[in-house]
Design an enzyme around this catalytic site. Structure first.
Site, PDB file in Angstrom:
ATOM      1  N   SER A 194       0.876  -1.284   0.022  1.00 53.89           N
ATOM      2  CA  SER A 194       0.265  -0.021  -0.027  1.00 53.89           C
ATOM      3  C   SER A 194       0.729   1.440   0.006  1.00 53.89           C
ATOM      4  O   SER A 194       2.191   1.243   0.317  1.00 53.89           O
ATOM      5  CB  SER A 194      -0.795  -0.026   1.163  1.00 53.89           C
ATOM      6  OG  SER A 194      -1.538   1.438   1.467  1.00 53.89           O
ATOM      7  N   TYR A 207      -1.748  -1.032  10.618  1.00 56.78           N
ATOM      8  CA  TYR A 207      -1.916  -1.727   9.465  1.00 56.78           C
ATOM      9  C   TYR A 207      -0.491  -0.948   8.526  1.00 56.78           C
ATOM     10  O   TYR A 207      -0.064  -1.882   7.582  1.00 56.78           O
ATOM     11  CB  TYR A 207      -2.935  -0.814   8.874  1.00 56.78           C
ATOM     12  CG  TYR A 207      -3.482  -1.179   7.403  1.00 56.78           C
ATOM     13  CD1 TYR A 207      -3.959  -2.219   6.890  1.00 56.78           C
ATOM     14  CD2 TYR A 207      -3.014  -0.049   6.439  1.00 56.78           C
ATOM     15  CE1 TYR A 207      -4.128  -2.389   5.470  1.00 56.78           C
ATOM     16  CE2 TYR A 207      -3.325  -0.282   5.106  1.00 56.78           C
ATOM     17  CZ  TYR A 207      -3.983  -1.374   4.287  1.00 56.78           C
ATOM     18  OH  TYR A 207      -4.295  -1.625   2.992  1.00 56.78           O
TER      19      TYR A 207
END
Ligand code: NAD
Ligand code: MG
Length: 302
Positions: A194, A207
């Site tokens: 990401s 995360y």
């Protein structure tokens, strides 16, 4: 030449205007959520993706293949000629059934293997069931992910931190480890990182760390597996319109403006990233390994 902002306003810029832009309606779902309940429904390429035999005869396992980016990859891979096994959580059966039907409609073998990848024994079973169902394995897409926002480190519980690392990091390690003995020369592993690995949000402390770990796992494993003729790469998406975001990934006020900060002024739709996964998997792309390919609507950060 008119600048992008004025083109957006006048509706002339197709990249900016061809897909939905904010504001979006508030839409909270319990984790893991269903793509089928989103408004607007994400575009996974169901109507639009056209294959051209780039992955003929390949055998693929995709985690999180029921919805979002994983679903778009499953549809594209099947239409490119691959047989596809998908893993997902049992609560996501409705989304998964739609994907299985689309893979079959493309004329390919499809395998649905529900189960929780936070469990090492299940990860081993998942790989062996995929190998049995497809008659082998030569592409592994580690795509499943857990993203639950949390405003402060004091509120972030050990259970939540552990669940994020189990889903995003440990499962990738367990599934990859179980898959390697089955992967012939020419195989490919693609992990989903990401932009959070590089530009972490303050509310995604756990995360973002896992997404950074995925980058380093990818680069290290690429070196380790090069002598076996196995390529390992990662994709780093920016803001994509998927149920991950509506089922605890972001606060509702951010859903309303989701993608507004991207230079294209909107979130990506899953179909728009599928071709990166196809290209990374294609045998012609034989010199790319240990790379992270980004698609984030134009920031130029990566
Ligand atoms: P999604 O919710 O559609 O897909 C995530 C999938 O992960 C779920 O469908 C679910 O099947 C799977 N999953 C989660 N926990 C699991 C568990 N314990 N066991 C088995 N499966 C589990 O959302 P998405 O956005 O398509 O996410 C796919 C990947 O893309 C994730 O790794 C996510 O971190 C990454 N990503 C998404 C965005 C974005 O903006 N949507 C941005 C960057 C990276
Ligand atoms: Mg899902």
């Amino acid at each position: 030449m008119a600048d992008l902002k004025s083109e957006k306003k006048s509706g002339n810029n197709t990249h900016a205007t061809q897909f939905p832009a904010p504001p979006f309606a508030h839409q909270k779902q319990p984790f893991p959520g269903l793509a089928g309940k989103m408004q607007p429904r994400p575009d996974h390429g169901e109507e639009s993706y056209k294959g051209s035999g780039k992955l003929n005869g390949r055998k693929v396992l995709i985690t999180g293949g029921d919805s979002g980016i994983g679903r778009a990859v499953a549809i594209a891979y099947a239409r490119e000629g691959a047989d596809v096994a998908i893993n997902y959580l049992p609560e996501e059966e409705d989304d998964a059934c739609e994907v299985i039907a689309l893979i079959k409609k493309a004329g390919r073998k499809a395998a649905a293997i529900p189960g929780d990848i936070r469990d090492e024994a299940f990860c081993e079973q998942l790989v062996s069931q995929a190998v049995d169902a497809l008659g082998g394995l030569d592409i592994l897409v580690n795509n499943a992910g857990r993203q639950q926002f949390c405003e402060s480190i004091e509120a972030l519980t050990t259970e939540a931190f552990d669940a994020t690392f189990k889903t995003n990091v440990y499962a990738m390690f367990w599934i990859t480890k179980a898959a390697i003995p089955h992967l012939p020369q020419g195989s490919v592993i693609i992990n989903t990182s990401s932009v959070q690995a590089y530009e972490p949000s303050e509310i995604l402390l756990d995360y973002a760390q896992t997404k950074a770990a995925i980058v380093v796992f990818t680069k290290s494993l690429a070196k380790q597996l090069a002598p076996k003729g196995i390529r390992v790469n990662a994709v780093a998406p920016g803001p994509y319109w998927t149920v991950l975001q509506c089922s605890g990934g972001q606060p509702q006020e951010k859903i309303e403006q989701f993608g507004a900060n991207a230079p294209l002024g909107r979130p990506g739709q899953p179909v728009e990233i599928a071709l990166l996964y196809v290209t990374l998997a294609a045998p012609e792309n034989s010199y790319s390994s240990g790379q992270v390919w980004c698609s984030d609507g134009g920031t130029g950060t990566l």
